[in-house]
Scaffold this motif. Structure first.
Motif: not given
Length: 51
Positions: A27-31, A35-37
């Motif tokens: 979950h932390a990695l997903e957050r 930020v990258f698009k």
């Protein structure tokens, strides 16, 4: 037999704790990665070029 049961219970608890920790890390990695698009048209072109 009782000792084996206790060892198994301990291993199950450790596995459950490890799974919960891994889920928290995911979950932390997903957050962080959120930020990258990525422009999917450009990404698709880059993949096509590599093949």
């Amino acid at each position: 037999m009782d000792e084996v049961t206790q060892q198994n219970a301990s291993l199950v608890e450790e596995a459950a704790a490890a799974a919960e920790s891994l889920q928290d890390q995911a979950h932390a990695l997903e957050r962080v990665v959120r930020v990258f698009k990525v422009d999917h048209s450009v990404a698709g072109s880059a993949l096509a070029i590599r093949k």
